[in-house]
Scaffold this motif. Structure first.
Motif, PDB file in Angstrom:
ATOM      1  N   ASP A 165       3.764   1.229  -5.317  1.00  0.00           N
ATOM      2  CA  ASP A 165       4.137   1.746  -4.001  1.00  0.00           C
ATOM      3  C   ASP A 165       4.600   3.194  -4.104  1.00  0.00           C
ATOM      4  O   ASP A 165       5.141   3.627  -5.125  1.00  0.00           O
ATOM      5  CB  ASP A 165       5.233   0.880  -3.394  1.00  0.00           C
ATOM      6  CG  ASP A 165       5.492   1.234  -1.940  1.00  0.00           C
ATOM      7  OD1 ASP A 165       6.521   1.858  -1.671  1.00  0.00           O
ATOM      8  OD2 ASP A 165       4.653   0.901  -1.091  1.00  0.00           O
ATOM      9  N   GLY A 166       4.386   3.936  -3.002  1.00  0.00           N
ATOM     10  CA  GLY A 166       4.795   5.334  -2.977  1.00  0.00           C
ATOM     11  C   GLY A 166       6.289   5.525  -3.151  1.00  0.00           C
ATOM     12  O   GLY A 166       6.726   6.525  -3.722  1.00  0.00           O
ATOM     13  N   ARG A 202      -3.635   6.794   0.933  1.00  0.00           N
ATOM     14  CA  ARG A 202      -2.563   6.437   1.864  1.00  0.00           C
ATOM     15  C   ARG A 202      -2.266   4.945   1.744  1.00  0.00           C
ATOM     16  O   ARG A 202      -3.178   4.118   1.578  1.00  0.00           O
ATOM     17  CB  ARG A 202      -2.970   6.780   3.293  1.00  0.00           C
ATOM     18  CG  ARG A 202      -2.990   8.273   3.575  1.00  0.00           C
ATOM     19  CD  ARG A 202      -3.321   8.561   5.016  1.00  0.00           C
ATOM     20  NE  ARG A 202      -4.674   8.170   5.356  1.00  0.00           N
ATOM     21  CZ  ARG A 202      -5.213   8.337   6.565  1.00  0.00           C
ATOM     22  NH1 ARG A 202      -4.488   8.850   7.536  1.00  0.00           N
ATOM     23  NH2 ARG A 202      -6.452   7.966   6.789  1.00  0.00           N
ATOM     24  N   THR A 203      -0.990   4.624   1.820  1.00  0.00           N
ATOM     25  CA  THR A 203      -0.569   3.237   1.595  1.00  0.00           C
ATOM     26  C   THR A 203      -1.293   2.271   2.518  1.00  0.00           C
ATOM     27  O   THR A 203      -1.753   1.204   2.088  1.00  0.00           O
ATOM     28  CB  THR A 203       0.954   3.121   1.783  1.00  0.00           C
ATOM     29  OG1 THR A 203       1.608   3.983   0.834  1.00  0.00           O
ATOM     30  CG2 THR A 203       1.427   1.698   1.570  1.00  0.00           C
ATOM     31  N   GLN A 204      -1.435   2.619   3.778  1.00  0.00           N
ATOM     32  CA  GLN A 204      -2.112   1.714   4.706  1.00  0.00           C
ATOM     33  C   GLN A 204      -3.597   1.583   4.364  1.00  0.00           C
ATOM     34  O   GLN A 204      -4.194   0.522   4.564  1.00  0.00           O
ATOM     35  CB  GLN A 204      -1.939   2.201   6.136  1.00  0.00           C
ATOM     36  CG  GLN A 204      -2.476   3.599   6.397  1.00  0.00           C
ATOM     37  CD  GLN A 204      -2.205   4.070   7.793  1.00  0.00           C
ATOM     38  OE1 GLN A 204      -1.524   3.409   8.562  1.00  0.00           O
ATOM     39  NE2 GLN A 204      -2.714   5.235   8.139  1.00  0.00           N
ATOM     40  N   ASP A 205      -4.201   2.624   3.808  1.00  0.00           N
ATOM     41  CA  ASP A 205      -5.604   2.532   3.400  1.00  0.00           C
ATOM     42  C   ASP A 205      -5.757   1.640   2.169  1.00  0.00           C
ATOM     43  O   ASP A 205      -6.720   0.871   2.063  1.00  0.00           O
ATOM     44  CB  ASP A 205      -6.157   3.921   3.104  1.00  0.00           C
ATOM     45  CG  ASP A 205      -6.326   4.762   4.365  1.00  0.00           C
ATOM     46  OD1 ASP A 205      -6.160   4.196   5.470  1.00  0.00           O
ATOM     47  OD2 ASP A 205      -6.591   5.967   4.248  1.00  0.00           O
ATOM     48  N   LEU A 218     -12.469   6.052   0.025  1.00  0.00           N
ATOM     49  CA  LEU A 218     -11.167   5.912   0.669  1.00  0.00           C
ATOM     50  C   LEU A 218     -10.064   6.626  -0.108  1.00  0.00           C
ATOM     51  O   LEU A 218      -9.018   6.953   0.452  1.00  0.00           O
ATOM     52  CB  LEU A 218     -10.814   4.427   0.805  1.00  0.00           C
ATOM     53  CG  LEU A 218      -9.813   4.034   1.893  1.00  0.00           C
ATOM     54  CD1 LEU A 218     -10.335   4.427   3.259  1.00  0.00           C
ATOM     55  CD2 LEU A 218      -9.532   2.539   1.835  1.00  0.00           C
ATOM     56  N   TRP A 219     -10.296   6.869  -1.398  1.00  0.00           N
ATOM     57  CA  TRP A 219      -9.220   7.407  -2.229  1.00  0.00           C
ATOM     58  C   TRP A 219      -9.129   8.923  -2.105  1.00  0.00           C
ATOM     59  O   TRP A 219     -10.142   9.627  -2.002  1.00  0.00           O
ATOM     60  CB  TRP A 219      -9.433   7.033  -3.692  1.00  0.00           C
ATOM     61  CG  TRP A 219      -9.799   5.601  -3.921  1.00  0.00           C
ATOM     62  CD1 TRP A 219     -10.771   5.129  -4.745  1.00  0.00           C
ATOM     63  CD2 TRP A 219      -9.173   4.437  -3.340  1.00  0.00           C
ATOM     64  NE1 TRP A 219     -10.812   3.760  -4.710  1.00  0.00           N
ATOM     65  CE2 TRP A 219      -9.841   3.310  -3.849  1.00  0.00           C
ATOM     66  CE3 TRP A 219      -8.136   4.243  -2.431  1.00  0.00           C
ATOM     67  CZ2 TRP A 219      -9.501   2.013  -3.492  1.00  0.00           C
ATOM     68  CZ3 TRP A 219      -7.806   2.961  -2.063  1.00  0.00           C
ATOM     69  CH2 TRP A 219      -8.458   1.865  -2.589  1.00  0.00           C
ATOM     70  N   SER A 263       0.124   5.417  -2.089  1.00  0.00           N
ATOM     71  CA  SER A 263       0.279   4.420  -3.146  1.00  0.00           C
ATOM     72  C   SER A 263      -0.874   4.540  -4.133  1.00  0.00           C
ATOM     73  O   SER A 263      -1.926   5.099  -3.832  1.00  0.00           O
ATOM     74  CB  SER A 263       0.304   2.998  -2.552  1.00  0.00           C
ATOM     75  OG  SER A 263       1.436   2.826  -1.720  1.00  0.00           O
ATOM     76  N   VAL A 264      -0.648   3.985  -5.320  1.00  0.00           N
ATOM     77  CA  VAL A 264      -1.624   4.031  -6.402  1.00  0.00           C
ATOM     78  C   VAL A 264      -2.159   2.627  -6.645  1.00  0.00           C
ATOM     79  O   VAL A 264      -1.386   1.660  -6.674  1.00  0.00           O
ATOM     80  CB  VAL A 264      -0.995   4.596  -7.690  1.00  0.00           C
ATOM     81  CG1 VAL A 264      -1.972   4.489  -8.860  1.00  0.00           C
ATOM     82  CG2 VAL A 264      -0.588   6.043  -7.488  1.00  0.00           C
TER      83      VAL A 264
END
Length: 629
Positions: free
Chosen positions: A49-50, A79-82, A162-163, A184-185
């Motif tokens: 998580d970010g 992006r975390t939601q992605d 998406l990344w 996020s990773v």
């Protein structure tokens, strides 16, 4: 006093120098902080998580290991939601930062699949990983057994559009990033093998010692001052041991008393008790007077001026000087540049091999249909030119959709290189569509811009633009009616009911295939045949993106049919080389129907504006042919 000040200066200087050196050596702060964990259960995906990545300030260095095959490991961030949308319906290990222990902790998350692409993850506790106390993760691997949910095979995240950034293979072992809290990773292998189960995040620590140098320099300066005070005091002390000044003037001698001459009547030596007492009284009186005189003079000579030490002023320190809620754009400019390069490479490969299957990996809708037809024509007609290549760079205009849902739309204009003769070529404008989080962006429209096309004022790429509904009444013409209206203009020219809505200046397509050209084609047909034209909007979705002046850039698909029929028994019509390549029929005794596809990009002004709809670019070609029965 000087010796006392010198000693104080020596002591303070020694303390300052030692403190300055200690700050750079013994008490030097650490240069980095590391939080690590080993994840059990052999999950196929690990998400950091970010908030965990930003637990400490500074650039993050992510280290991963433990993958069964390091060549297939992938580290990407978005992006975390992605990231959560991409993991929709999958089980993964979510890694967070434990403030109590200062290490990373993991839990298993089973996300629900949703149509819109967003996820509502549900977390179930997982075995708490054993954090590694050292900077590098040295904890033993997790349990060899894995749950069926975590071991389920899934898609590979490698190569996803998406990344924001992606690292593969050996490059994923140690990655440096500087991501904000909303990013996020994702760590994985190829989806069929377990992801790397050892993760460690390292942050730099400010190890600077700003007071070390001033303390050392200040101590040395104070040491010099102490030495100077000591030498000064020593010099003064040595001088004080000699005569302080020259002797003063000698005291004047007392006047001699007149000799007493006894007379005959007085005896020379008095006798008796009274005479002796009188002599003794005279002598002390004289001595007292002499001592009084000499004492006063000596006191004045011995008195020295008193020297009072001056206290140095203590310096006074000076007082110390005292778009919300809007969805993010679908892609960033660097992300779009990477996507366009991938599309360019895939298009060049497909064009070189004339392979429609390869083209379908990056094209869809009218753009794919035109390329498939071109490949079929080139297979039977050697002199048929290929479609314009998709340049990889530079991107001169980027207009992503501002959205957090799917499908997503992005418009890009890429400058084309000069041709083989060194002449400039028209820029290529692309409309890219991503249907779901796990799909890559596909080219739906690819057009060459008109020479005099003026693109209206658009929103910056960092903000993005909204997609206008196809039936919007806020434009001069609803987007879903533009194709039919322009098709009528191509058929009837100035006699069209929609002619007043469109700007004829700079419209080169109208001069190429407009009403005048169609009239000439009909006139050239022999009496044994007839030629008819019809146009209809294509099946591709209409794309409309808002401009800053409340207008829109509208992309439409228009298909035009050309039917050449035999009207006299026994006559025959020729299909032509291009139509013959697509239909397989060189000539026919009934007729040939050829279908042309037009990909069109327009600027449509807002409702109530005096401006006209302007053609910005187009791409056209034969997409089908068949014999009329």
């Amino acid at each position: 006093m000087r010796f006392v000040l010198a000693i104080v200066a020596f002591v303070v200087a020694a303390v300052m120098i030692v403190a300055g050196i200690a700050q750079r050596t013994v008490f030097a702060p650490p240069t980095r902080l590391t939080a690590a964990a080993t994840i059990s259960g052999d999950p196929r995906y690990v998400v950091i998580d970010g908030s965990a990545l930003n637990a400490h300030p500074g650039q993050q260095v992510l280290s991963v290991s433990g993958a069964p095959d390091p060549k297939t490991q992938v580290v990407a961030y978005g992006r975390t939601q992605d990231v959560q949308a991409w993991l929709s319906g999958l089980t993964y290990a979510s890694v967070s930062f434990d403030k109590t222990t200062g290490q990373l902790a993991a839990k298993t998350v089973r996300s629900r699949s949703t149509v819109a692409g967003s996820t509502t993850p549900t977390a179930t506790p997982a075995p708490t990983p054993t954090p590694a106390p050292t900077p590098a993760p040295t904890a033993t691997p997790g349990s060899a057994g894995s749950s069926s949910s975590s071991a389920m095979t899934g898609p590979s995240p490698a190569g996803s559009d998406l990344w924001l950034e992606e690292f593969d293979g050996a490059d994923a072992q140690v990655t440096r990033m500087n991501v904000p809290a909303g990013v996020s990773v994702i760590v994985a292998s190829d989806g069929s093998k377990p992801a790397p189960n050892k993760v460690a995040v390292t942050w730099p620590v400010d190890s600077s010692t700003p007071w070390a140098f001033p303390l050392i320099i200040g101590g040395l300066v104070l040491l010099v001052i102490g030495i100077a005070l000591y030498l000064w005091g020593l010099y003064t002390h040595r001088r004080s041991r000699g005569p302080r000044r020259k002797s003063g003037p000698k005291m004047p001698k007392l006047p001699k008393a007149p000799k007493y001459k006894p007379t005959a009547m007085v005896e020379a030596t008095p006798r008796g008790r009274r005479s002796s007492r009188r002599v003794r009284a005279i002598v002390p009186a004289a001595l007292i007077g002499a001592l009084a005189l000499t004492g006063t003079t000596a006191g004045q000579a011995l008195a020295a001026p008193a020297i009072s030490p001056v206290q140095a002023a203590t310096p006074t320190p000076a007082p110390a000087p005292g778009g919300k809620g809007q969805p993010a754009p679908a892609v960033t400019v660097p992300q779009l540049e990477r996507i366009v390069k991938r599309i360019s490479t895939a298009a060049a490969d497909a064009d070189a091999k004339a392979d429609p299957t390869l083209a379908a990996q990056r094209f869809t809708g009218p753009a794919l249909e035109l390329r498939k037809a071109n490949y079929a024509i080139r297979a039977k007609k050697a002199d048929e030119p290929a479609l314009p290549a998709i340049p990889s760079s530079p991107i001169v205009l980027a207009l992503p959709q501002s959205t957090d849902t799917w499908p997503r739309t992005v418009t890009a204009v890429i400058q084309s290189p000069n041709d083989a003769q060194g002449k400039p070529q028209a820029p290529i404008a692309l409309t890219l569509v991503q249907q779901t989080p796990r799909d890559n962006y596909l080219v739906q429209y690819a057009v060459s811009l008109e020479p005099k096309a003026k693109v209206p004022n658009l929103a910056p790429a960092s903000i993005g633009a909204a997609v206008v509904p196809p039936d919007s009444k806020l434009l001069k013409l609803p987007p879903n009616q533009v194709a039919a209206a322009y098709g009528d203009v191509l058929m009837n020219g100035d006699q069209s009911k929609s002619a007043a809505l469109f700007n004829a200046e700079g419209d080169t397509l109208r001069s190429q295939v407009g009403a005048e050209w169609k009239a000439k084609q009909k006139a050239a047909v022999p009496a044994t045949a007839s030629l008819a034209f019809t146009s209809t909007p294509g099946d591709a979705p209409v794309v409309a993106m808002a401009t800053n002046d409340s207008g829109a850039i509208v992309w439409v698909d228009l298909q035009e049919s050309q039917v050449l029929k035999v009207v006299e028994a026994g006559a025959e019509v020729s299909a032509g080389t291009t139509a013959a390549a697509l239909s397989g029929v060189a000539s026919s005794k009934t007729g040939i129907e050829s279908t042309f596809g037009y990909q069109l990009a327009f600027y449509v002004p807002p409702a109530g504006s005096d401006a006209k709809i302007t053609l910005l670019g187009f791409s056209q070609g034969m997409i089908g042919a068949k014999e009329v029965q």
